[in-house]
Design a protein around this motif. Sequence first.
Motif, mmCIF file in Angstrom:
data_model
loop_
_atom_site.group_PDB
_atom_site.id
_atom_site.type_symbol
_atom_site.label_atom_id
_atom_site.label_comp_id
_atom_site.label_asym_id
_atom_site.label_seq_id
_atom_site.Cartn_x
_atom_site.Cartn_y
_atom_site.Cartn_z
ATOM 1 N N PRO A 6 0.943 -1.228 -0.138
ATOM 2 C CA PRO A 6 0.100 -0.070 0.271
ATOM 3 C C PRO A 6 0.853 1.247 0.023
ATOM 4 O O PRO A 6 2.017 1.196 0.582
ATOM 5 C CB PRO A 6 -0.760 -0.080 1.189
ATOM 6 N N ALA A 7 0.331 2.311 -0.403
ATOM 7 C CA ALA A 7 0.949 3.627 -0.340
ATOM 8 C C ALA A 7 0.651 3.930 0.974
ATOM 9 O O ALA A 7 -0.348 4.155 1.790
ATOM 10 C CB ALA A 7 0.306 4.676 -1.299
ATOM 11 N N VAL A 8 1.917 4.751 1.571
ATOM 12 C CA VAL A 8 2.112 5.166 2.858
ATOM 13 C C VAL A 8 2.882 6.434 2.767
ATOM 14 O O VAL A 8 3.634 6.623 1.790
ATOM 15 C CB VAL A 8 2.465 4.421 3.925
ATOM 16 N N ARG A 9 2.585 7.365 3.776
ATOM 17 C CA ARG A 9 3.525 8.446 3.867
ATOM 18 C C ARG A 9 3.730 8.482 5.321
ATOM 19 O O ARG A 9 3.285 8.231 6.226
ATOM 20 C CB ARG A 9 2.488 9.568 3.602
ATOM 21 N N LEU A 10 5.162 9.327 5.284
ATOM 22 C CA LEU A 10 5.838 9.187 6.696
ATOM 23 C C LEU A 10 6.037 10.711 6.859
ATOM 24 O O LEU A 10 6.248 11.374 5.948
ATOM 25 C CB LEU A 10 7.224 8.519 6.924
ATOM 26 N N ARG A 11 5.487 11.171 8.119
ATOM 27 C CA ARG A 11 5.871 12.620 8.651
ATOM 28 C C ARG A 11 6.371 12.573 9.877
ATOM 29 O O ARG A 11 6.271 11.626 10.612
ATOM 30 C CB ARG A 11 4.464 13.360 8.454
ATOM 31 N N VAL A 12 7.095 13.478 10.478
ATOM 32 C CA VAL A 12 7.452 13.973 11.699
ATOM 33 C C VAL A 12 6.390 14.008 12.523
ATOM 34 O O VAL A 12 5.403 14.407 12.433
ATOM 35 C CB VAL A 12 8.239 15.156 11.709
ATOM 36 N N TRP A 63 8.849 7.885 12.768
ATOM 37 C CA TRP A 63 7.670 8.960 12.102
ATOM 38 C C TRP A 63 6.465 8.337 12.103
ATOM 39 O O TRP A 63 5.989 7.011 12.251
ATOM 40 C CB TRP A 63 8.235 8.899 10.416
ATOM 41 N N THR A 64 5.385 9.206 12.065
ATOM 42 C CA THR A 64 4.108 8.839 12.038
ATOM 43 C C THR A 64 3.795 8.245 10.715
ATOM 44 O O THR A 64 4.076 8.870 9.521
ATOM 45 C CB THR A 64 2.975 10.173 12.428
ATOM 46 N N VAL A 65 3.130 7.274 10.521
ATOM 47 C CA VAL A 65 2.628 6.547 9.289
ATOM 48 C C VAL A 65 1.162 6.766 9.049
ATOM 49 O O VAL A 65 0.281 6.869 10.040
ATOM 50 C CB VAL A 65 2.703 5.065 9.335
ATOM 51 N N LEU A 66 1.184 7.376 7.734
ATOM 52 C CA LEU A 66 -0.308 7.905 7.223
ATOM 53 C C LEU A 66 -0.613 6.720 6.120
ATOM 54 O O LEU A 66 0.202 6.618 5.256
ATOM 55 C CB LEU A 66 -0.220 9.169 6.796
ATOM 56 N N ASP A 67 -1.884 6.382 6.153
ATOM 57 C CA ASP A 67 -2.353 5.369 5.306
ATOM 58 C C ASP A 67 -2.818 6.168 4.000
ATOM 59 O O ASP A 67 -2.460 7.439 3.744
ATOM 60 C CB ASP A 67 -3.509 4.559 5.563
ATOM 61 N N GLU A 68 -3.322 5.531 2.846
ATOM 62 C CA GLU A 68 -3.603 6.244 1.603
ATOM 63 C C GLU A 68 -4.672 7.259 1.939
ATOM 64 O O GLU A 68 -4.651 8.327 0.871
ATOM 65 C CB GLU A 68 -4.414 5.217 0.639
ATOM 66 N N PHE A 75 3.386 4.106 13.854
ATOM 67 C CA PHE A 75 4.681 4.811 13.262
ATOM 68 C C PHE A 75 5.587 3.768 12.911
ATOM 69 O O PHE A 75 5.602 2.369 13.314
ATOM 70 C CB PHE A 75 5.269 5.422 14.857
ATOM 71 N N THR A 76 6.328 4.195 12.163
ATOM 72 C CA THR A 76 7.881 3.321 12.003
ATOM 73 C C THR A 76 8.973 4.339 11.609
ATOM 74 O O THR A 76 8.756 5.570 11.476
ATOM 75 C CB THR A 76 7.553 2.427 10.675
ATOM 76 N N GLY A 77 10.099 3.860 11.833
ATOM 77 C CA GLY A 77 11.375 4.935 11.729
ATOM 78 C C GLY A 77 12.424 4.319 12.421
ATOM 79 O O GLY A 77 12.546 3.002 12.534
ATOM 80 N N ALA A 78 13.425 5.174 12.812
ATOM 81 C CA ALA A 78 14.540 4.739 13.312
ATOM 82 C C ALA A 78 15.176 5.748 14.465
ATOM 83 O O ALA A 78 14.727 6.949 14.370
ATOM 84 C CB ALA A 78 15.896 4.491 12.283
ATOM 85 N N THR A 108 5.773 -3.141 6.051
ATOM 86 C CA THR A 108 7.015 -3.229 5.051
ATOM 87 C C THR A 108 6.981 -1.963 4.477
ATOM 88 O O THR A 108 8.136 -1.656 4.188
ATOM 89 C CB THR A 108 6.439 -4.668 4.386
ATOM 90 N N ALA A 109 6.059 -1.638 3.679
ATOM 91 C CA ALA A 109 6.172 -0.394 2.879
ATOM 92 C C ALA A 109 6.776 0.842 3.789
ATOM 93 O O ALA A 109 7.645 1.438 3.052
ATOM 94 C CB ALA A 109 4.676 0.219 2.385
ATOM 95 N N ALA A 110 6.313 1.053 4.938
ATOM 96 C CA ALA A 110 7.172 2.245 5.529
ATOM 97 C C ALA A 110 8.251 1.904 5.904
ATOM 98 O O ALA A 110 9.052 2.897 5.891
ATOM 99 C CB ALA A 110 5.791 2.214 6.823
ATOM 100 N N ALA A 111 8.619 0.644 6.299
ATOM 101 C CA ALA A 111 9.920 0.481 6.758
ATOM 102 C C ALA A 111 10.782 0.350 5.581
ATOM 103 O O ALA A 111 12.020 1.061 5.768
ATOM 104 C CB ALA A 111 10.117 -1.143 7.432
ATOM 105 N N ARG A 112 10.356 0.157 4.483
ATOM 106 C CA ARG A 112 11.309 0.163 3.317
ATOM 107 C C ARG A 112 11.579 2.034 2.990
ATOM 108 O O ARG A 112 12.525 2.083 2.813
ATOM 109 C CB ARG A 112 10.739 -0.348 1.955
ATOM 110 N N GLN A 113 10.711 2.623 3.406
ATOM 111 C CA GLN A 113 10.946 4.232 3.167
ATOM 112 C C GLN A 113 11.899 4.629 4.275
ATOM 113 O O GLN A 113 12.677 5.269 4.015
ATOM 114 C CB GLN A 113 9.682 4.863 3.288
ATOM 115 N N THR A 114 11.638 4.408 5.369
ATOM 116 C CA THR A 114 12.601 4.292 6.467
ATOM 117 C C THR A 114 13.880 3.847 6.160
ATOM 118 O O THR A 114 15.015 4.824 6.331
ATOM 119 C CB THR A 114 12.021 3.609 7.880
#
Length: 174
Positions: A6-12, A63-68, A75-78, A108-114
């Motif tokens: 799925p498409a996800v967006r990460l934001r602070v 980061w906060t994870v936002l769905d489509e 959240f996901t990030g490091a 998985t989608a968000a972690a790959r962006q991370t």
Amino acid sequence: MNRVLPAVRLRVPTHEDAFVWHRIFDDPDVMEFQGGRTSELSVYEELTARQRRHDAELGFCLWTVLDESGRVIGFTGAQPWERGWGPAGEIEIGWRLGREHWGRGYVTAAARQTLDRVRAAGVPGVVAMVDARNSRSIAVTRRLGMRLSETFTTPAARRTGHCYRLDLPAVDAA
């Protein structure tokens, strides 16, 4: 199996995200491998504030994870591993989603962006600390290409955990 993620967006994370995280993580299933109990709102207020500092100082955070649709789902990030045991001083990748969003590929989608973002920030590798019973998170580490590097016992809960590692070769700036 190669499914479309799925498409996800990460934001602070914002201060308001603390309230949403508190609500969507107020679930024993979500917190099973995080001590089993939900946390007070103040824990999430401090966590989101710390992540804003990490982003400003390090260029990455949880980061906060936002769905489509733009809805906050977790959240996901490091962030630096700051405990006195385990991979002290290393960068840990992590994730947590509200229960209703499990099994859809969001992590998985968000972690790959991370991974892309921490690689761009110059981080040479990451670890993931996972409770040995958490088969869902172990599956995510495998999808990310991480390898099991050590097994440990957590000091407080005396549970078996795994430390997964992934080297992040620098991206050529060609």
